[in-house]
Design an enzyme around this catalytic site. Structure first.
Site, PDB file in Angstrom:
ATOM      1  N   CYS A 124      16.993  31.655 -41.110  1.00 38.81           N
ATOM      2  CA  CYS A 124      16.570  30.641 -40.128  1.00 38.81           C
ATOM      3  C   CYS A 124      16.225  31.237 -38.765  1.00 38.81           C
ATOM      4  O   CYS A 124      15.670  30.545 -37.915  1.00 38.81           O
ATOM      5  CB  CYS A 124      17.630  29.566 -39.975  1.00 38.81           C
ATOM      6  SG  CYS A 124      17.961  28.697 -41.513  1.00 38.81           S
ATOM      7  N   HIS A 127      16.750  26.442 -32.971  1.00 37.24           N
ATOM      8  CA  HIS A 127      16.743  26.178 -34.411  1.00 37.24           C
ATOM      9  C   HIS A 127      17.431  24.827 -34.659  1.00 37.24           C
ATOM     10  O   HIS A 127      18.446  24.510 -34.060  1.00 37.24           O
ATOM     11  CB  HIS A 127      17.481  27.298 -35.147  1.00 37.24           C
ATOM     12  CG  HIS A 127      17.669  27.009 -36.601  1.00 37.24           C
ATOM     13  ND1 HIS A 127      16.656  26.530 -37.393  1.00 37.24           N
ATOM     14  CD2 HIS A 127      18.772  27.094 -37.406  1.00 37.24           C
ATOM     15  CE1 HIS A 127      17.112  26.357 -38.622  1.00 37.24           C
ATOM     16  NE2 HIS A 127      18.384  26.684 -38.650  1.00 37.24           N
ATOM     17  N   ASN A 144      17.173  20.373 -41.449  1.00 41.37           N
ATOM     18  CA  ASN A 144      17.083  21.825 -41.238  1.00 41.37           C
ATOM     19  C   ASN A 144      16.027  22.395 -42.185  1.00 41.37           C
ATOM     20  O   ASN A 144      16.261  22.500 -43.381  1.00 41.37           O
ATOM     21  CB  ASN A 144      18.450  22.466 -41.488  1.00 41.37           C
ATOM     22  CG  ASN A 144      18.434  23.972 -41.267  1.00 41.37           C
ATOM     23  OD1 ASN A 144      17.367  24.593 -41.158  1.00 41.37           O
ATOM     24  ND2 ASN A 144      19.611  24.564 -41.212  1.00 41.37           N
TER      25      ASN A 144
HETATM   26  C1  LIG Z   1      28.354  21.298 -42.504  1.00 37.00           C
HETATM   27  C2  LIG Z   1      28.856  20.555 -41.283  1.00 37.00           C
HETATM   28  C3  LIG Z   1      27.944  19.414 -40.925  1.00 37.00           C
HETATM   29  C4  LIG Z   1      30.239  19.978 -41.582  1.00 37.00           C
HETATM   30  O1  LIG Z   1      30.751  19.323 -40.443  1.00 37.00           O
HETATM   31  P1  LIG Z   1      32.223  19.664 -39.933  1.00 37.00           P
HETATM   32  O2  LIG Z   1      32.495  18.742 -38.805  1.00 37.00           O
HETATM   33  O3  LIG Z   1      32.289  21.134 -39.649  1.00 37.00           O
HETATM   34  O4  LIG Z   1      33.102  19.272 -41.145  1.00 37.00           O
HETATM   35  P2  LIG Z   1      34.057  20.221 -42.028  1.00 37.00           P
HETATM   36  O5  LIG Z   1      33.276  21.244 -42.763  1.00 37.00           O
HETATM   37  O6  LIG Z   1      35.200  20.681 -41.183  1.00 37.00           O
HETATM   38  O7  LIG Z   1      34.566  19.144 -43.053  1.00 37.00           O
HETATM   39  C5  LIG Z   1      35.335  18.016 -42.650  1.00 37.00           C
HETATM   40  C6  LIG Z   1      35.507  17.145 -43.869  1.00 37.00           C
HETATM   41  O8  LIG Z   1      34.256  16.482 -44.153  1.00 37.00           O
HETATM   42  C7  LIG Z   1      33.955  16.672 -45.535  1.00 37.00           C
HETATM   43  N1  LIG Z   1      32.496  16.613 -45.718  1.00 37.00           N
HETATM   44  C8  LIG Z   1      31.612  17.631 -45.811  1.00 37.00           C
HETATM   45  N2  LIG Z   1      30.377  17.157 -45.986  1.00 37.00           N
HETATM   46  C9  LIG Z   1      30.474  15.810 -45.997  1.00 37.00           C
HETATM   47  C10 LIG Z   1      29.548  14.756 -46.133  1.00 37.00           C
HETATM   48  N3  LIG Z   1      28.231  14.990 -46.307  1.00 37.00           N
HETATM   49  N4  LIG Z   1      29.987  13.494 -46.074  1.00 37.00           N
HETATM   50  C11 LIG Z   1      31.302  13.223 -45.900  1.00 37.00           C
HETATM   51  N5  LIG Z   1      32.218  14.181 -45.770  1.00 37.00           N
HETATM   52  C12 LIG Z   1      31.819  15.467 -45.812  1.00 37.00           C
HETATM   53  C13 LIG Z   1      34.556  17.989 -45.885  1.00 37.00           C
HETATM   54  O9  LIG Z   1      34.745  18.092 -47.290  1.00 37.00           O
HETATM   55  C14 LIG Z   1      35.865  17.925 -45.129  1.00 37.00           C
HETATM   56  O10 LIG Z   1      36.769  17.163 -45.863  1.00 37.00           O
HETATM   57  P3  LIG Z   1      38.338  17.573 -45.920  1.00 37.00           P
HETATM   58  O11 LIG Z   1      38.801  17.485 -44.525  1.00 37.00           O
HETATM   59  O12 LIG Z   1      38.890  16.540 -46.830  1.00 37.00           O
HETATM   60  O13 LIG Z   1      38.327  18.960 -46.485  1.00 37.00           O
HETATM   61  C15 LIG Z   1      28.990  21.526 -40.071  1.00 37.00           C
HETATM   62  O14 LIG Z   1      30.064  22.403 -40.284  1.00 37.00           O
HETATM   63  C16 LIG Z   1      27.749  22.325 -39.830  1.00 37.00           C
HETATM   64  O15 LIG Z   1      26.706  21.792 -39.490  1.00 37.00           O
HETATM   65  N6  LIG Z   1      27.860  23.667 -39.930  1.00 37.00           N
HETATM   66  C17 LIG Z   1      26.750  24.550 -39.686  1.00 37.00           C
HETATM   67  C18 LIG Z   1      25.841  24.532 -40.869  1.00 37.00           C
HETATM   68  C19 LIG Z   1      24.530  25.187 -40.548  1.00 37.00           C
HETATM   69  O16 LIG Z   1      24.052  25.142 -39.454  1.00 37.00           O
HETATM   70  N7  LIG Z   1      23.942  25.779 -41.569  1.00 37.00           N
HETATM   71  C20 LIG Z   1      22.648  26.343 -41.491  1.00 37.00           C
HETATM   72  C21 LIG Z   1      22.613  27.589 -40.746  1.00 37.00           C
HETATM   73  S1  LIG Z   1      20.958  28.111 -40.543  1.00 37.00           S
END
Ligand SMILES: CC(C)(COP(=O)(O)OP(=O)(O)OC[C@H]1O[C@@H](n2cnc3c(N)ncnc32)[C@H](O)[C@@H]1OP(=O)(O)O)[C@@H](O)C(=O)NCCC(=O)NCCS
Length: 311
Positions: free
Chosen positions: A110, A235, A265
Site C-alpha cells: 500500500c 493512504h 482500502n
Molecule cells: C482491523 C481493524 C479495523 C480492527 O479494529 P480494532 O479496533 O483494532 O479491533 P480489534 O482488532 O482490537 O478487535 C476488537 C474486536 O472486534 C472484533 N472484530 C473484528 N472485525 C470485526 C467486524 N468486522 N465486525 C465486528 N467485530 C469485529 C474482533 O474479533 C475483536 O473481538 P474480541 O474482542 O472478541 O477478540 C483495525 O485494527 C485496523 O484498521 N487495523 C489496521 C488495518 C490496516 O490498515 N490494514 C491495511 C494496511 S495497508
C-alpha cells in the site's frame, strides 16, 4: 540544475459495483455501526481487473495532461494484485493504452504508489525519461477472504495515477522518504494463491508511527513544516489511522483528503483516488504543497512533499 518533475495530468477509476456495509450484516458477525465506527468505511467497490482499472485511469490522466499516449516514455504500475504472475500487468496496460518506451510493475504494497512516484521523479531527474505515467491499481477483493470479518470489510478495488513531465526550470518534488521493515512481514501477508492474513491491531499501531515519522522526514527534507502543507493525501486504510497521524503531525483534518468512506482500502489505488477527488472538489490551487504518505505490508512506508502546479 538538472531536470525536475511536475504533475501535469491525473485520473482515477473504480468498478461500478457498490458494496455497502449492510451487505455484510447477516453473512458475517458484524454491523454497519461497527464498521463505520472502527474504520470510517461506509461502502466500497468490487470488480474489474487490475489492468482494466489501470487502463481507464491511465487514459484519463494522459487526456488531462493534454498528451497522446505515444508521448509517454515510461509506465510504472504500482500493484500487489497483478492480473497474472507473468507478464507484468504494466505490459498489457502499456499495449492497450499505447504508451512508448518501457513499462514495469512495482510492488511495495500500500506504500507502492508513493514509491512509484518517487521512482518516476528519479528517472526524470536522471535524464532517462521525459514523460512518465505513474499508475496505482489493485483488485484486493480477489485476494480477500470474504468469510473473515477482520479483512472482508476493509479491502476493495480501484486505480488512479498521474503524468509526470520533465521540467528544466523548477522541481515540484521537494522532499521524500522511502522505508521498509521486513521484520513486520508476519502481521500482513498473502501466500501465493492465497488470501490476505492480517493482525489488524498490530498493523494499526505500526501504521500510525511509520506514517508520522516518514512524513516528518519528507517535510524536513523539503524544508517545510506541517503549517505549509495545504493538503495531506494519506493512504486510505482506516479513518482512525488518518486522524491519529494528522493529529500527531499537527495537520487539521480539514486539510486531509478522505475517500475511504466511499472506496475502502484500495491499496495502490487509494492515494491517487484521494488526490483526484480533492482536485475535482477544487481543493487544490497552483502553488499548494501536498503531502503524500502511505504505509503497507512489509512493512513499507513512503512520503513525499510535492508542489501542485496544475496543468
Ligand atoms: C482491523 C481493524 C479495523 C480492527 O479494529 P480494532 O479496533 O483494532 O479491533 P480489534 O482488532 O482490537 O478487535 C476488537 C474486536 O472486534 C472484533 N472484530 C473484528 N472485525 C470485526 C467486524 N468486522 N465486525 C465486528 N467485530 C469485529 C474482533 O474479533 C475483536 O473481538 P474480541 O474482542 O472478541 O477478540 C483495525 O485494527 C485496523 O484498521 N487495523 C489496521 C488495518 C490496516 O490498515 N490494514 C491495511 C494496511 S495497508
Amino acid at each position: 540544475m538538472g531536470f525536475g518533475a511536475r504533475i501535469t495530468g491525473w485520473g482515477s477509476a473504480v468498478p461500478d459495483t457498490v458494496v455497502t456495509n449492510a451487505e455484510f450484516e447477516g453473512r458475517l458477525a458484524t454491523s454497519d455501526e461497527w464498521i463505520t465506527e472502527r474504520t470510517g468505511i461506509k461502502e466500497r467497490r468490487w470488480g474489474g481487473t487490475t489492468s482494466s482499472l489501470s487502463i481507464e485511469a491511465g487514459n484519463a490522466a494522459i487526456k488531462r495532461a493534454g498528451l497522446s499516449a505515444a508521448d509517454i516514455d515510461l509506465l510504472i504500475l504500482s500493484t500487489t494484485t497483478p492480473d497474472q504472475a507473468v507478464p507484468a500487468t504494466s505490459a498489457v496496460v502499456s499495449h492497450k493504452i499505447g504508451t512508448s518506451g518501457g513499462a514495469f510493475d512495482l510492488n511495495a504494497a500500500c506504500a507502492g504508489y508513493v514509491y512509484a512516484m518517487v521512482v518516476g521523479r528519479a528517472m526524470i531527474g536522471a535524464g532517462v525519461n521525459k514523460k512518465v505515467l505513474v499508475l496505482g491499481a489493485d483488485t484486493l477483493s480477489r485476494i480477500t477472504d470474504m468469510d473473515d470479518r477482520g479483512t472482508a470489510i476493509l479491502f476493495a478495488d480501484g486505480a488512479g495515477g498521474v503524468v509526470l513531465e520533465a521540467t528544466e526550470d523548477q522541481d515540484d518534488f521537494l522532499g521524500w522518504d522511502l522505508g521498509v521493515d521486513g521484520s513486520a512481514q508476519p502481521i500482513l501477508y498473502a501466500d501465493h494463491g492465497s488470501y490476505l492474513r492480517m493482525e489488524g491491531r498490530e498493523v494499526y499501531k505500526k501504521a500510525v508511527r511509520v506514517m508520522v515519522e516518514s512524513a516528518e522526514i519528507a517535510m524536513h527534507r523539503a524544508g517545510v513544516t506541517s503549517d505549509d502543507i495545504a493538503l495531506c493525501v494519506p493512504h486510505q486504510a482506516n479513518i482512525r489511522i488518518i486522524e491519529a497521524a494528522c493529529n500527531r503531525l499537527s495537520i487539521p483534518m480539514e486539510r486531509a483528503s478522505v475517500v475511504l468512506d466511499r472506496f475502502g482500502n484500495t491499496s495502490s489505488g487509494s492515494i491517487p483516488l484521494a488526490l483526484v477527488d480533492a482536485e475535482e472538489r477544487n481543493r487544490l490551487n497552483p502553488g499548494d504543497l501536498v503531502l503524500f504518505s502511505g504505509f503497507g505490508a512489509g512493512m513499507t512506508w513512503a512520503s513525499a512533499v510535492v508542489r501542485w502546479s496544475g496543468n
